[in-house]
Design an enzyme around this catalytic site. Structure first.
Site, short mmCIF file in Angstrom:
data_model
loop_
_atom_site.label_atom_id
_atom_site.label_comp_id
_atom_site.label_asym_id
_atom_site.label_seq_id
_atom_site.Cartn_x
_atom_site.Cartn_y
_atom_site.Cartn_z
N ASP A 38 1.40 -4.15 -9.43
CA ASP A 38 1.09 -5.49 -9.94
C ASP A 38 1.38 -5.60 -11.44
O ASP A 38 2.00 -6.57 -11.90
CB ASP A 38 -0.39 -5.83 -9.70
CG ASP A 38 -0.76 -5.72 -8.24
OD1 ASP A 38 0.15 -5.60 -7.40
OD2 ASP A 38 -1.97 -5.75 -7.94
N HIS A 83 0.83 -1.21 0.00
CA HIS A 83 0.00 0.00 0.00
C HIS A 83 0.87 1.25 0.00
O HIS A 83 0.50 2.27 0.59
CB HIS A 83 -0.99 0.00 1.17
CG HIS A 83 -2.08 -1.02 0.98
ND1 HIS A 83 -3.18 -0.80 0.19
CD2 HIS A 83 -2.20 -2.30 1.45
CE1 HIS A 83 -3.94 -1.88 0.19
NE2 HIS A 83 -3.38 -2.80 0.94
N LEU A 87 -2.77 -12.80 -5.86
CA LEU A 87 -1.47 -12.91 -6.53
C LEU A 87 -1.53 -12.28 -7.93
O LEU A 87 -0.76 -12.62 -8.81
CB LEU A 87 -1.01 -14.37 -6.57
CG LEU A 87 -0.84 -15.04 -5.20
CD1 LEU A 87 -0.48 -16.52 -5.35
CD2 LEU A 87 0.21 -14.35 -4.35
C1 GLA Z 1 -3.16 -4.34 -4.82
C2 GLA Z 1 -2.97 -3.22 -5.84
C3 GLA Z 1 -1.52 -2.73 -5.84
C4 GLA Z 1 -1.04 -2.40 -4.44
C5 GLA Z 1 -1.36 -3.54 -3.47
C6 GLA Z 1 -1.03 -3.19 -2.05
O1 GLA Z 1 -2.46 -5.47 -5.21
O2 GLA Z 1 -3.32 -3.65 -7.13
O3 GLA Z 1 -1.40 -1.61 -6.70
O4 GLA Z 1 -1.56 -1.19 -3.99
O5 GLA Z 1 -2.72 -3.92 -3.54
O6 GLA Z 1 0.33 -3.02 -1.87
#
Ligand code: GLA
Length: 390
Positions: A175, A34, A127
């Site tokens: 991600d 986050h 994931l």
């Molecule tokens: C999700 C979001 C990411 C990131 C994470 C937390 O996976 O897609 O962009 O914010 O939560 O780290």
């Protein structure tokens, strides 16, 4: 696998033409959670599991989608003139969002296509199955339509844009970036405020990275995520009245403590505290890893979990059980929740000779406490998205 998918493609859509094949991986984040929409650092790596895609251009404007995972839905038909999000479109909202973003950026798709996908990332595990589908689609469109100027980083940004603006989830860049840019045996130390990044080798001679899937996914994930993001933005606005910063990632812990009284809402203050401290933890953890201080890396992972649980409040009882069991288990160097939260997976670093015991002991105790089994995956870090057609 590829042979079976090719057969399935021909069975569903008929033979002929050039059928191209692609793969985009899922990811696990080691630390820096986050922080990616707060201008901070993240440290994810690409996995060997992900989403496979096969595609062939058509002569008309039609789009035909088929997922081996949702075979009951059959072929879902749409067209390039219908790139509008809808509940009815289900999983195809992800590829359609990427196609829509291509169009918005001036990359004209000159024909429709037949598209078949198969994913082996467990559903709802956190994931990044959706990011992998977005990156897969971006790579597929670049290749099919010859948009050679697009880099993998552009594809990651297109994926994020489509998720934010077509699918309504205000995710950060982590991600999609990990899925597009991953590198075998390395994690990506990414500064999300500049997109500068560095590959850090994660070859641990004495330990393994183990993902534990709680197999729970609580509802309202998207809205709770967007709430956290809004709370951080409110805290940033308050802080900007007393200190000259662009993002929460600009602050050290000391600076945050000095200025935090400016944040009016106590909940927003907790959220901002997490974002600031977690960013600093990610920076310290990568330094520790480079200096082979793996115990320090583990300690920072544990602190990350406590902060996500207490200040950011994105954990849940099942995940806390898994993490606490891990902390009590022999040979565990560190353990924390990973990904967006509210269920999904934990990530742990476990000494080689402790892995079997980790899986059997935690597996049994989790089942006793929660009533269903957890799943364990010993991580292998792989490359990012790629064209499989030789
Ligand atoms: C999700 C979001 C990411 C990131 C994470 C937390 O996976 O897609 O962009 O914010 O939560 O780290």
């Amino acid at each position: 696998m590829q042979r079976e998918l090719m057969q399935k493609f021909e069975e569903m859509y008929g033979p002929g033409g050039e059928i191209r094949e692609y793969f985009a991986p899922g990811r696990v984040n080691l630390i820096g959670e986050h922080t990616d929409y707060n201008g901070g650092h993240v440290f994810p790596c690409a996995l060997t599991i992900g989403t496979y895609g096969l595609a062939r251009k058509r002569e008309d404007n039609k789009l035909r989608f088929y997922s081996v995972n949702f075979s009951k839905l059959g072929i879902i038909e749409s067209s390039l003139d219908d790139l509008i999000p809808s509940d009815k479109a289900g999983w195809t909202n992800y590829p359609k969002g990427v196609m829509w973003t291509f169009g918005k950026r001036g990359y004209e798709l000159t024909s429709g296509m037949d598209y078949l996908i198969y994913g082996n990332i467990p559903n709802g595990s956190g994931l990044s199955s959706s990011a992998s589908l977005e990156v897969l689609t971006g790579l597929m469109l670049k290749d099919l339509f010859g948009f050679d100027q697009l880099t993998k980083q552009d594809i990651a940004l297109i994926g994020q844009y489509s998720e934010n603006n077509f699918n309504g989830m205000n995710c950060g860049i982590m991600d999609q970036f990990a899925s597009a840019m991953g590198k075998k045996d390395c994690a990506i130390f990414l500064d999300t405020s500049t997109l500068n990044y560095e590959y850090a080798p994660v070859k641990l001679p004495d330990a393994k990275i183990v993902i534990t899937n709680s197999k729970v996914k609580h509802s309202l994930v998207g809205s709770a995520y967007n709430d956290r993001r809004n709370e951080c933005e409110a805290a940033l606005k308050d802080l900007q009245t007393v200190v000259d910063i662009k993002t929460l990632g600009d602050l050290t812990e000391e600076e945050f403590e000095m200025h935090k009284a400016a944040i009016k809402d106590p909940v927003c203050c907790k959220r901002a505290k997490h974002a600031v401290y977690e960013n600093q933890r990610a920076v310290k953890a990568v330094k520790a890893l480079k200096e082979n201080r793996i115990d320090e890396f583990g300690r920072l992972m544990n602190a990350s979990h406590v902060s996500l649980r207490d200040d950011y409040e994105v954990s849940c009882s099942e995940i806390d059980i898994l993490v606490e069991l891990a902390w009590e288990t022999e040979g565990v160097i560190g353990s924390r929740i990973t990904g967006g939260g509210f269920g999904g997976c934990t990530v742990s670093i476990v000494k080689n000779d402790g892995v079997d015991n980790f899986i059997s002991t935690i597996g049994k105790q989790y089942k006793d406490k929660v009533g269903h089994e957890a799943e364990f995956y010993v991580v292998e870090i792989d490359d990012g998205a790629r064209i499989l057609t030789k």
